[in-house]
Design a protein around this motif. Structure first.
Motif, PDB file in Angstrom:
ATOM      1  N   TYR A  19      -0.265   4.410  -0.941  1.00 32.24           N
ATOM      2  CA  TYR A  19       0.586   3.463  -1.653  1.00 32.24           C
ATOM      3  C   TYR A  19      -0.105   2.689  -2.759  1.00 32.24           C
ATOM      4  CZ  TYR A  19       4.147   4.442   1.790  1.00 32.24           C
ATOM      5  OH  TYR A  19       5.072   5.078   2.567  1.00 32.24           O
ATOM      6  N   GLU A  20      -1.405   2.472  -2.630  1.00 29.87           N
ATOM      7  CA  GLU A  20      -2.115   1.647  -3.612  1.00 29.87           C
ATOM      8  C   GLU A  20      -3.255   2.386  -4.294  1.00 29.87           C
ATOM      9  OE1 GLU A  20      -3.525  -1.659  -1.384  1.00 29.87           O
ATOM     10  OE2 GLU A  20      -1.522  -2.338  -0.827  1.00 29.87           O
ATOM     11  N   GLN A  69      -6.025   2.998  -3.065  1.00 36.69           N
ATOM     12  CA  GLN A  69      -7.191   2.187  -2.725  1.00 36.69           C
ATOM     13  C   GLN A  69      -7.778   2.663  -1.411  1.00 36.69           C
ATOM     14  OE1 GLN A  69      -6.463  -2.012  -2.785  1.00 36.69           O
ATOM     15  NE2 GLN A  69      -8.165  -2.444  -1.434  1.00 36.69           N
ATOM     16  N   SER A 126      -4.108  -7.279  -4.143  1.00 30.78           N
ATOM     17  CA  SER A 126      -5.099  -6.708  -3.229  1.00 30.78           C
ATOM     18  C   SER A 126      -5.831  -7.819  -2.481  1.00 30.78           C
ATOM     19  CB  SER A 126      -6.092  -5.818  -3.978  1.00 30.78           C
ATOM     20  OG  SER A 126      -6.864  -6.570  -4.882  1.00 30.78           O
TER      21      SER A 126
END
Length: 129
Positions: free
Chosen positions: A15-16, A18, A36
């Protein structure tokens, strides 16, 4: 438990874009004004709350896990772990779970070094204590 860890590590990546790692979330929690940073703050709060819930539910450490460091020792240990995570470009969870899962050569080297020093530390502790 392993399935939940895998899902927990995969969601931020999906989703990110990351990588999930405890040190990254802890560092991000110091900047709560960006998205974040809020995720990092939630992560750190979850760690603290989980420990509190465990203790309130009657959980305790075994005799082998008890530490005699005291509060200053725990602070020093935490700072050293944070320094090591920064020096290594990530923590054991980031390299071990996410990095190895992405077939990162750098993470493989980091995990091999983590494990080698864990074995050496354990052997040294058993020899001298």
């Amino acid at each position: 438990g392993g399935i939940l860890v895998g899902i927990g590590m995969a969601l931020p990546l999906l989703y990110e874009s990351q990588i999930s790692g405890a040190s990254g979330y802890a560092a991000a929690s110091l900047r709560p004004s960006n998205p974040s940073g809020r995720a990092g703050l939630y992560f750190v709060a979850g760690l603290v709350l989980a420990g509190l819930i465990w203790r309130l539910a009657g959980g305790h450490l075994s005799d082998a896990e008890e530490s005699h460091l005291g509060f200053p020792g725990w602070i020093l240990a935490g700072l050293l772990v944070g320094f090591g995570a920064r020096l290594g470009g990530g923590c054991t969870s980031g390299h071990g779970v996410c990095g190895l899962g992405r077939l990162s050569h750098r993470s493989l080297a980091a995990v091999l070094i983590f494990m080698a020093f864990a074995f050496l530390t354990t052997a040294g502790m058993r020899m001298f204590l």
